[in-house]
Design a protein around this motif. Structure first.
Motif, mmCIF file in Angstrom:
data_model
loop_
_atom_site.group_PDB
_atom_site.id
_atom_site.type_symbol
_atom_site.label_atom_id
_atom_site.label_comp_id
_atom_site.label_asym_id
_atom_site.label_seq_id
_atom_site.Cartn_x
_atom_site.Cartn_y
_atom_site.Cartn_z
ATOM 1 N N THR A 61 0.855 -1.186 0.000
ATOM 2 C CA THR A 61 0.000 0.000 0.000
ATOM 3 C C THR A 61 0.891 1.236 0.000
ATOM 4 O O THR A 61 2.082 1.143 0.360
ATOM 5 N N GLU A 63 0.969 3.622 2.115
ATOM 6 C CA GLU A 63 1.467 3.827 3.480
ATOM 7 C C GLU A 63 2.634 2.877 3.772
ATOM 8 O O GLU A 63 3.643 3.278 4.354
ATOM 9 N N GLN A 64 2.494 1.611 3.384
ATOM 10 C CA GLN A 64 3.578 0.653 3.593
ATOM 11 C C GLN A 64 4.826 1.073 2.827
ATOM 12 O O GLN A 64 5.935 0.982 3.348
ATOM 13 N N LYS A 65 4.652 1.542 1.601
ATOM 14 C CA LYS A 65 5.801 1.993 0.807
ATOM 15 C C LYS A 65 6.517 3.137 1.501
ATOM 16 O O LYS A 65 7.743 3.177 1.535
ATOM 17 N N GLU A 66 5.734 4.060 2.065
ATOM 18 C CA GLU A 66 6.339 5.193 2.764
ATOM 19 C C GLU A 66 7.075 4.740 4.024
ATOM 20 O O GLU A 66 8.213 5.133 4.263
ATOM 21 N N LEU A 67 6.419 3.888 4.822
ATOM 22 C CA LEU A 67 7.026 3.428 6.071
ATOM 23 C C LEU A 67 8.228 2.517 5.831
ATOM 24 O O LEU A 67 9.174 2.506 6.615
ATOM 25 N N LEU A 93 5.210 -2.405 11.363
ATOM 26 C CA LEU A 93 4.723 -1.142 10.811
ATOM 27 C C LEU A 93 4.386 -0.142 11.917
ATOM 28 O O LEU A 93 4.619 1.061 11.767
ATOM 29 N N LYS A 97 6.033 3.551 12.421
ATOM 30 C CA LYS A 97 5.243 4.762 12.662
ATOM 31 C C LYS A 97 5.773 5.509 13.882
ATOM 32 O O LYS A 97 5.887 6.733 13.878
ATOM 33 N N LYS A 100 9.019 7.185 13.095
ATOM 34 C CA LYS A 100 8.756 8.338 12.239
ATOM 35 C C LYS A 100 8.316 9.538 13.082
ATOM 36 O O LYS A 100 8.793 10.661 12.877
#
Length: 125
Positions: A61, A63-67, A93, A97, A100
């Protein structure tokens, strides 16, 4: 009241002091088992699992790609192939987060992000 075992002063017999024939560790557990040699050395090993990093990344997803950008960009493919299920787990994940938010809040995170997976990129000798 204490229930301690008292040491007995019984001398060991001469037979108990002498090493037994075949008294090695291998005789106790059995010697190493030999595997018959395969006709082709490649057939004896497990088949290599093909890993297409680009195809795997497409399944993530946004979001997964970003994280997981750090893992995707820096983790060696051989490790990424083995860890792909673990790094997409809910717990991992959530950890990403949290890290981050810490970085965005200006807190220092160790090791530095660029060094987190440096051990997986070492050249093989």
């Amino acid at each position: 009241m204490s229930l301690k075992r008292k040491a007995t002063n019984v001398p060991l017999s001469d037979a108990a002091k002498k090493p037994k024939a075949n008294g090695s560790i291998t005789s106790f557990f059995g010697g190493p088992k030999t595997v018959p040699a395969a006709k082709n050395s490649n057939s004896a090993s497990l088949p290599a699992i093909r890993f297409n990093k680009e195809a795997w990344v497409k399944t993530l997803t946004p979001e997964q790609k970003e994280l997981l950008k750090l893992e995707i960009d820096t983790l060696h493919d051989s490790w990424l192939k083995e860890l792909r299920d673990d790094i997409t787990s809910r717990e991992f994940l959530e950890l990403k987060k949290f890290l981050k938010t810490q970085v965005e809040a200006g807190r220092t995170v160790y090791p530095p992000m660029e060094d987190v997976y440096s051990c997986s990129n070492m050249d093989e000798n």
